[in-house]
Design a protein around this motif. Structure first.
Motif, PDB file in Angstrom:
ATOM      1  N   VAL A 250       0.814  -1.205   0.000  1.00 55.77           N
ATOM      2  CA  VAL A 250       0.000   0.000   0.000  1.00 55.77           C
ATOM      3  C   VAL A 250       0.852   1.262   0.000  1.00 55.77           C
ATOM      4  N   THR A 265      -0.761  -1.312   6.525  1.00 53.88           N
ATOM      5  CA  THR A 265      -2.059  -1.894   6.156  1.00 53.88           C
ATOM      6  C   THR A 265      -3.080  -1.623   7.247  1.00 53.88           C
ATOM      7  N   HIS A 268      -4.302   1.927   7.090  1.00 45.89           N
ATOM      8  CA  HIS A 268      -5.249   2.143   5.996  1.00 45.89           C
ATOM      9  C   HIS A 268      -6.612   1.536   6.306  1.00 45.89           C
ATOM     10  N   TYR A 269      -6.628   0.459   7.057  1.00 47.02           N
ATOM     11  CA  TYR A 269      -7.904  -0.108   7.481  1.00 47.02           C
ATOM     12  C   TYR A 269      -8.652   0.899   8.363  1.00 47.02           C
ATOM     13  N   ILE A 313     -14.662  -2.367   0.743  1.00 44.09           N
ATOM     14  CA  ILE A 313     -13.848  -2.018  -0.424  1.00 44.09           C
ATOM     15  C   ILE A 313     -14.707  -1.431  -1.537  1.00 44.09           C
ATOM     16  N   LEU A 340      -5.210   0.384  -4.203  1.00 45.22           N
ATOM     17  CA  LEU A 340      -5.355  -0.864  -3.460  1.00 45.22           C
ATOM     18  C   LEU A 340      -5.433  -2.044  -4.424  1.00 45.22           C
ATOM     19  N   VAL A 344      -2.960  -6.018  -1.806  1.00 42.58           N
ATOM     20  CA  VAL A 344      -3.195  -5.164  -0.639  1.00 42.58           C
ATOM     21  C   VAL A 344      -4.581  -5.419  -0.074  1.00 42.58           C
ATOM     22  N   GLN A 345      -5.554  -5.624  -0.934  1.00 41.52           N
ATOM     23  CA  GLN A 345      -6.901  -5.950  -0.450  1.00 41.52           C
ATOM     24  C   GLN A 345      -6.893  -7.255   0.346  1.00 41.52           C
ATOM     25  N   LEU A 348      -5.588  -6.352   3.713  1.00 42.05           N
ATOM     26  CA  LEU A 348      -6.655  -5.686   4.462  1.00 42.05           C
ATOM     27  C   LEU A 348      -7.665  -6.707   4.969  1.00 42.05           C
TER      28      LEU A 348
END
Length: 360
Positions: A250, A265, A268-269, A313, A340, A344-345, A348
């Motif tokens: 990310v 990560t 970002h969450y 998402i 993303l 990266v997803q 997450l």
């Protein structure tokens, strides 16, 4: 962050408000009720003002001690046994060290830090995450040190985490100084709230991964955290991120070490959770009329409920596009300068599953 409402006059209240701008009453945040309330003084205490068909509850509230320093708007209630309310609120009880507040510059910067910290604590509380404080018997309580540089030393305070202690350098509350560091390091994003979210991610690695039995899954997703951290740090600042890093990370800093990949990560969450709640509170709907529907999203759910990552998402991606194009319309840089990719997803999703799992 959701919006609140003054129970006396119906005025919209924001999380940072200390006064209702319509009726002029003092307002404070009641963390256990997750609401803002207009209050009036009753000797050394405060009583909730009746309004909108509801009576006051008679609770003798106190403001957090840091309210007197214009650094907190949270309130505390008497203990269940009727004893006096504690001096500090649920957020400020995590503080360990603060700077010398007799210096006006330190005081002003600390006030900014406290504002970012309260927003962090709001999110952690609403996610139902464990937040032990010093003295409650937990082996690794969550503690904050807010430290100023010693003017007589060449050593500078470094923001970081170690054994449950999150240190935030006071200089991070200096917008100009923070912008200079951001430019020097070539970072896309650097904010006080971002620091809190990142560093507390290291704390929750200890709690949810190391102590939560998730090491095997973590290593499969992020890599082997036993890799030499100091060597990884030196290599990152000497050579930069590897080619093609954006397909799997990310941020460029996330490439430095598995611990930093996790913390970036995690941050970002939390960005996603807080911003989606704000957008939902505003009734936002992203629908530019594009035939493919790629930019459409109705944010009509609470990200704090037991929702699937896919739902988060699917709303987040269009929202960040809208956020960025609105910023550009104001001549500002992108508010969310990230992408993303699927890798990266997936990371997450690992964070999301751990957070949701500890709530069951």
């Amino acid at each position: 962050m959701k919006l609140f409402q003054c129970q006396c006059c119906g005025q919209v209240l924001h999380f940072e408000n200390t006064t209702c701008l319509r009726c002029g009453r003092t307002v404070g945040y009641l963390p256990d009720q997750d609401r803002m309330a207009a209050v009036e003084p009753d000797g050394p205490h405060w009583l909730m003002v009746p309004g909108q068909g509801a009576a006051g509850d008679g609770t003798l509230w106190r403001f957090c001690h840091n309210w007197e320093l214009s650094a907190c708007n949270w309130m505390v209630a008497p203990a269940p046994d009727g004893s006096e309310a504690p001096a500090y609120c649920a957020a400020c009880r995590h503080n360990h060290l603060v700077p010398d507040l007799s210096a006006p510059e330190n005081h002003a910067r600390w006030q900014k830090i406290e504002g970012a910290k309260r927003r962090l604590i709001y999110t952690l509380r609403n996610l139902g995450l464990l937040m032990p404080v010093a003295g409650d018997g937990h082996p690794e309580p969550l503690v904050f040190d807010f430290l100023a540089d010693d003017p007589g030393s060449v050593q500078r305070v470094l923001t970081g985490h170690a054994d449950g202690v999150v240190t935030i350098a006071l200089t991070e509350a200096d917008d100009a100084a923070r912008a200079q560091v951001k430019e020097r390091l070539g970072e896309a994003y650097r904010t006080l709230l971002g620091h809190f979210r990142h560093e507390v991610g290291h704390y929750y690695w200890d709690i949810l991964v190391r102590d939560g039995g998730a090491l095997q899954g973590f290593r499969a997703m992020f890599g082997d955290e036993t890799a030499d951290y100091a060597a990884s740090l030196s290599r990152h600042y000497a050579d930069g991120p590897p080619p093609g890093w954006a397909a799997s990370y990310v941020s460029s800093y996330a490439t430095m070490h598995p611990w930093e990949d996790w913390a970036e990560t995690w941050a970002h969450y939390l960005h996603m959770i807080d911003t989606l709640e704000t957008a939902g509170a505003l009734g936002m709907r992203i629908d530019p009329g594009v035939d493919t529907g790629e930019l459409s999203a109705a944010i009509d759910f609470s990200p704090y409920r037991m929702v699937k990552l896919r739902q988060l998402i699917d709303a987040w991606m269009p929202l960040t596009v809208a956020l960025n194009v609105l910023n550009r319309s104001m001549g500002q840089a992108d508010g969310y300068p990230f992408v993303l990719p699927q890798a990266v997803q997936d990371k997450l999703g690992f964070v999301h599953d751990l957070v949701q799992g500890q709530r069951r």
